[in-house]
Design an enzyme around this catalytic site. Structure first.
Site, PDB file in Angstrom:
ATOM      1  N   HIS A   1     -10.588  -5.217   8.652  1.00  0.00           N
ATOM      2  CA  HIS A   1     -11.562  -5.250   7.567  1.00  0.00           C
ATOM      3  C   HIS A   1     -12.795  -4.408   7.872  1.00  0.00           C
ATOM      4  O   HIS A   1     -13.681  -4.310   7.022  1.00  0.00           O
ATOM      5  CB  HIS A   1     -12.013  -6.686   7.295  1.00  0.00           C
ATOM      6  CG  HIS A   1     -10.923  -7.562   6.761  1.00  0.00           C
ATOM      7  ND1 HIS A   1      -9.904  -8.032   7.558  1.00  0.00           N
ATOM      8  CD2 HIS A   1     -10.682  -8.040   5.512  1.00  0.00           C
ATOM      9  CE1 HIS A   1      -9.091  -8.772   6.816  1.00  0.00           C
ATOM     10  NE2 HIS A   1      -9.532  -8.789   5.580  1.00  0.00           N
TER      11      HIS A   1
ATOM     12  N   GLU B   1       0.811  -1.222   0.000  1.00  0.00           N
ATOM     13  CA  GLU B   1       0.000   0.000   0.000  1.00  0.00           C
ATOM     14  C   GLU B   1       0.841   1.267   0.000  1.00  0.00           C
ATOM     15  O   GLU B   1       0.489   2.263  -0.648  1.00  0.00           O
ATOM     16  CB  GLU B   1      -0.957  -0.005   1.204  1.00  0.00           C
ATOM     17  CG  GLU B   1      -2.083  -1.006   1.099  1.00  0.00           C
ATOM     18  CD  GLU B   1      -1.668  -2.420   1.472  1.00  0.00           C
ATOM     19  OE1 GLU B   1      -0.502  -2.591   1.929  1.00  0.00           O
ATOM     20  OE2 GLU B   1      -2.474  -3.348   1.341  1.00  0.00           O
TER      21      GLU B   1
END
Length: 384
Positions: free
Chosen positions: A129, A60
């Site tokens: 998540h 990322e």
């Protein structure tokens, strides 16, 4: 009118933008041939080619760093972080470079990057998540932060984000990805192509907007309001009808349901909870107004304060932990700006101050209709 999910609406916004602007590129983990884990980018690689929609390594920080370089060289990158907490490895790039480049270069270099972050709970996921990480971004000067609550708003706000010359963190409520609604894209497309006003992009937009919500049976369609005891309620001179009134512009909150007793202030996934709570409260004799912030930065103080001035009471609802969060900032702003209008202290209904719980406990952690109504009950009604 066309029935579409929020995921489909964001997909369409990206497709429409890519069709008219060759500088728009989409990349991230699995966004190419797969179309993303939530299929938000489905079909973009096939339609626009692998040079404009492509997969990246699972890195990322490198994804965002590449976006910085591409933006500095004339591209308009749209980056997907796949899941909320997956963005944390990129945080240094976001805070140190994405947010600061304009200031660092005295305005000579701007970064028109859209960071798409699927966020929030309600999907039975685990930690990493289901985080609600909006406070990190809202606290960072140099970033705009958008949080749509409906498919129509997701389309309009994404198109608006793709016109900005500065970076936008676009928070997509995962639990709303597959909710569907009727959307008139023809009217949205025309409004979304117009440039937002400077006032709308300031920190304190001047115009309040009131619109019906496609979210709910709690919709404030004009007929429903006219038939209810709210019919005579003053709503700051704005019309309570029609879809997406001035909704395309970032920095403008929207009154999703008019009311007279309490203002519920929410954004993203919590707007639907507030509308449901307002429907239940109405049956119990209380009139709750629901304000959808739509964008956290810029923040629309005027619409919020106008609503609280009408009702005299306020509850802020958000999934994120309460301590040091956006809900705390909103409560502080309302207390500072509306103190003389308040009949009771501002209440917050938030997630608990814990790491995101296992799926079996998710329903206890997230704001619910019952928790919102409990907060409303605590607003010192004995003085009313």
């Amino acid at each position: 009118m066309e029935k579409v999910t929020m995921a489909g609406a964001i997909n369409r916004a990206l497709r429409d933008a890519m069709a008219v602007d060759s500088s728009v590129v989409v990349f991230g983990e699995d966004v190419g041939a797969l179309g993303g884990v939530f299929r938000v980018t489905d079909g973009l690689a096939a339609e626009f080619g692998s040079e404009r929609c492509f997969d990246t390594p699972l890195a990322e920080s490198g994804i965002v760093g590449m976006a910085v370089g591409m933006a500095m060289n004339g591209f308009r990158p749209v980056v997907e972080m796949q899941f909320d907490a997956f963005a944390y490895p990129a945080f240094e790039q976001i805070v140190s470079h994405v947010a600061k480049m304009r200031n660092r270069t005295a305005g000579a270099v701007t970064l028109p990057i859209v960071l798409r972050i699927p966020y929030g709970g309600g999907i039975g996921g685990v930690e990493h998540h289901c985080d609600s990480s909006e406070a990190y971004y809202a606290h960072t000067p140099g970033l705009e932060v958008y949080a749509p609550s409906s498919a129509a708003d997701a389309y309009e706000l994404m198109r608006a984000a793709l016109r900005r010359s500065d970076p936008v963190v676009f928070l997509e409520p995962k639990k709303l990805y597959w909710t569907s609604e009727e959307v008139a894209f023809s009217s949205l497309s025309s409004s979304s192509l117009s440039s937002p006003s400077a006032a709308a992009l300031s920190s304190s937009p001047s115009a309040a907007a009131v619109a019906s919500s496609p979210l709910a049976g709690a919709s404030v369609a004009g007929a429903a309001v006219a038939a209810s005891p709210l019919a005579g309620a003053s709503v700051a001179g704005a019309a309570v009808a029609g879809a997406s009134v001035a909704g395309a512009e970032p920095g403008r909150a929207v009154v999703r349901r008019a009311g007279t007793d309490v203002t519920l202030i929410a954004y993203g996934p919590s707007v639907g909870v507030c509308l449901s709570a307002a429907s239940v409260a109405f049956l119990e004799g209380r009139s709750l107004e629901v304000v959808d912030m739509r964008t956290l930065v810029p923040f629309d103080d005027e619409t919020v304060c106008a609503s609280v001035a009408r009702t005299g009471r306020a509850v802020v609802v958000a999934e994120a932990a309460g301590f040091g969060g956006v809900a705390a900032e909103i409560a502080a702003r309302v207390s500072e700006r509306c103190f003389t209008a308040l009949a009771a202290p501002v209440r917050r209904v938030t997630g608990f101050d814990i790491p995101y719980p296992p799926p079996a406990y998710e329903s206890f952690h997230l704001p619910s209709v019952d928790r919102v109504l409990d907060a409303v009950d605590d607003l010192q009604w004995e003085d009313a």
